[in-house]
Design a protein around this motif. Structure first.
Motif, PDB file in Angstrom:
ATOM      1  N   THR A  15      33.234  40.412  41.977  1.00 44.75           N
ATOM      2  CA  THR A  15      33.765  41.884  41.805  1.00 44.75           C
ATOM      3  C   THR A  15      34.704  42.525  42.610  1.00 44.75           C
ATOM      4  O   THR A  15      35.495  40.770  43.197  1.00 44.75           O
ATOM      5  CB  THR A  15      32.949  43.235  41.597  1.00 44.75           C
ATOM      6  N   PHE A  16      35.292  42.846  42.946  1.00 44.37           N
ATOM      7  CA  PHE A  16      36.832  43.378  43.291  1.00 44.37           C
ATOM      8  C   PHE A  16      37.011  43.901  44.852  1.00 44.37           C
ATOM      9  O   PHE A  16      37.080  43.266  45.769  1.00 44.37           O
ATOM     10  CB  PHE A  16      38.092  43.899  42.452  1.00 44.37           C
ATOM     11  N   ARG A  17      35.896  45.146  44.771  1.00 42.27           N
ATOM     12  CA  ARG A  17      35.500  45.508  45.950  1.00 42.27           C
ATOM     13  C   ARG A  17      34.049  46.043  45.933  1.00 42.27           C
ATOM     14  O   ARG A  17      33.947  46.714  47.102  1.00 42.27           O
ATOM     15  CB  ARG A  17      36.060  47.790  45.336  1.00 42.27           C
ATOM     16  N   GLY A  18      33.147  45.961  45.853  1.00 43.38           N
ATOM     17  CA  GLY A  18      31.625  44.969  46.321  1.00 43.38           C
ATOM     18  C   GLY A  18      31.720  43.914  47.511  1.00 43.38           C
ATOM     19  O   GLY A  18      32.976  43.509  47.365  1.00 43.38           O
ATOM     20  N   PHE A  34      41.366  39.574  49.975  1.00 43.01           N
ATOM     21  CA  PHE A  34      42.992  39.658  49.774  1.00 43.01           C
ATOM     22  C   PHE A  34      43.271  40.471  49.117  1.00 43.01           C
ATOM     23  O   PHE A  34      42.531  41.843  49.112  1.00 43.01           O
ATOM     24  CB  PHE A  34      42.927  38.996  48.686  1.00 43.01           C
ATOM     25  N   GLN A  35      44.758  41.103  49.959  1.00 46.32           N
ATOM     26  CA  GLN A  35      45.433  42.347  49.324  1.00 46.32           C
ATOM     27  C   GLN A  35      45.462  42.247  47.696  1.00 46.32           C
ATOM     28  O   GLN A  35      46.594  41.238  47.748  1.00 46.32           O
ATOM     29  CB  GLN A  35      46.605  42.306  50.704  1.00 46.32           C
ATOM     30  N   ALA A  36      45.782  43.020  47.249  1.00 50.36           N
ATOM     31  CA  ALA A  36      46.102  43.325  45.721  1.00 50.36           C
ATOM     32  C   ALA A  36      46.754  43.274  45.776  1.00 50.36           C
ATOM     33  O   ALA A  36      47.762  42.963  44.746  1.00 50.36           O
ATOM     34  CB  ALA A  36      44.691  44.248  45.212  1.00 50.36           C
ATOM     35  N   THR A  37      48.114  44.169  46.403  1.00 48.25           N
ATOM     36  CA  THR A  37      48.966  43.944  46.172  1.00 48.25           C
ATOM     37  C   THR A  37      50.065  42.482  46.491  1.00 48.25           C
ATOM     38  O   THR A  37      51.087  42.470  46.276  1.00 48.25           O
ATOM     39  CB  THR A  37      50.128  44.763  47.678  1.00 48.25           C
TER      40      THR A  37
END
Ligand code: BJW
Ligand code: ZN
Length: 259
Positions: free
Chosen positions: A33-36, A44-47
């Motif tokens: 997942t992305f945030r779990g 990693f930084q989404a930005t």
């Protein structure tokens, strides 16, 4: 009445059912997942990886990230939760008389829901590209998508390949980008219109495996509830306050609920 029985009553009597899915739907297939826990945005930084600015600054880094995810997903299969959605769609579409509609809106770009016929992929697809020069869009399941990306999967996305080695357009030679929606980018208008139509008539929203933190999807629960629609959440942890909350892996909970 037990929770599941009361849910089944609502499921049977609802006319326009919509499922809103997120990364948790594919978790049991082995896709992070992305945030779990183990999620991409934990390391990693989404930005740095999922914004137009990041791509402009370092297209190699962004392509390494998407190459890694394409290769990973190519080894994965739909799980019980994807299958439960496919089976439910079949049930709804083969009923006579036809009294219900069922639409699946997914934020996932992994293509693991592709057996669903009435599917809206709101954030695009890992397996589509768009040319940054001529705008040409195309499907692409090449493995690897460019020879130079082969074997970079274990890197920390810091290989720094020159632009000439990154995926390029077969029509104009321009740099390709993944056809996904990054932070700060607008969703496709046609897709937004289709979603609006579905949410306006939706009387039951199934919210499956999403943290509900990313807009515009994050606003869909309140759009449905403000019109009197019911909401059922399937997640391993509490997210929204909803009419029905099925806490647990959605492969299990969704299978039971949609039976
Ligand atoms: C399980 C499970 C199991 C685990 N069973 N459950 C209004 C207010 C504030 C900000 C904004 C706003 N409007 C727009 C913004 C900016 C931004 C935004 O929302 N930022 C927030 C972070 C605050 N939105 C945008 O930029 C969007 N564009 C837009 O709105 O344009 C107009 C506009 C622009 C700018 C300003 C204002 C307006 C575009 C968003 C694009 C999101 N892109 C990504 C990457 C896409 C491509 C890719 O995949 O690489 O989409 S980010 C990432 O998050 C990805 C996902 O689709 C998305 C949602 O994540 P998801 O699916 O919910 O995953 P997780 O990890 O968060 O949650 C997983 C869940 O599963 C958890 O709850 C677990 O518990 C659960 N789970 N295992 C069941 N087995
Ligand atoms: Zn081109």
């Amino acid at each position: 009445m037990a929770k599941i029985e009361s849910f089944h009553r609502i499921l049977e009597t609802s006319k326009h059912i919509v499922a809103l899915c997120g990364a948790g739907l594919s978790a049991e297939s082995g896709v992070p997942t992305f945030r779990g826990e183990g999620g991409f945005w934990r390391t990693f930084q989404a930005t740095e990886l999922a914004t137009p600015k990041a791509f402009k600054k370092n297209p190699s880094r962004v392509w390494e990230f998407y190459h890694y995810r394409r290769e990973l997903v190519l080894t994965k299969k739909p799980n019980r939760a994807h299958k439960a959605l496919v089976d439910f769609e079949k049930k709804v579409s083969s009923a006579t008389p036809k009294t219900q509609t069922f639409t699946v809106i997914t934020q996932n770009v992994d293509g693991l829901s592709s057996n669903i016929k009435n599917l809206i992929e709101m954030h695009g697809s890992l397996f589509r590209t768009r040319c940054t020069k001529c705008g040409d869009r195309g499907e692409n399941r090449d493995s690897p998508i460019a020879p130079a990306l082969k074997g970079t999967e274990d890197s920390q996305f810091d290989i720094d390949l020159p632009i000439e080695k990154l995926p390029s357009c077969s029509k104009c030679g321009g740099l390709l980008r993944p056809d996904v929606v990054w932070f700060g980018e607008c969703l496709d208008n046609e897709i937004l219109t289709k979603i609006e139509v579905e949410l306006k008539r939706c009387d039951l929203l199934l919210v499956i495996g999403t943290s509900g933190l990313v807009y515009p999807a994050a606003s869909y629960v309140s759009i449905v509830t403000s019109r009197g629609g019911k909401v059922a959440v399937f997640n391993i942890e509490k997210t929204y306050d909803a009419d029905f909350e099925f806490i647990g892996p959605c492969g299990e909970t969704l299978g039971n609920a949609l039976m």
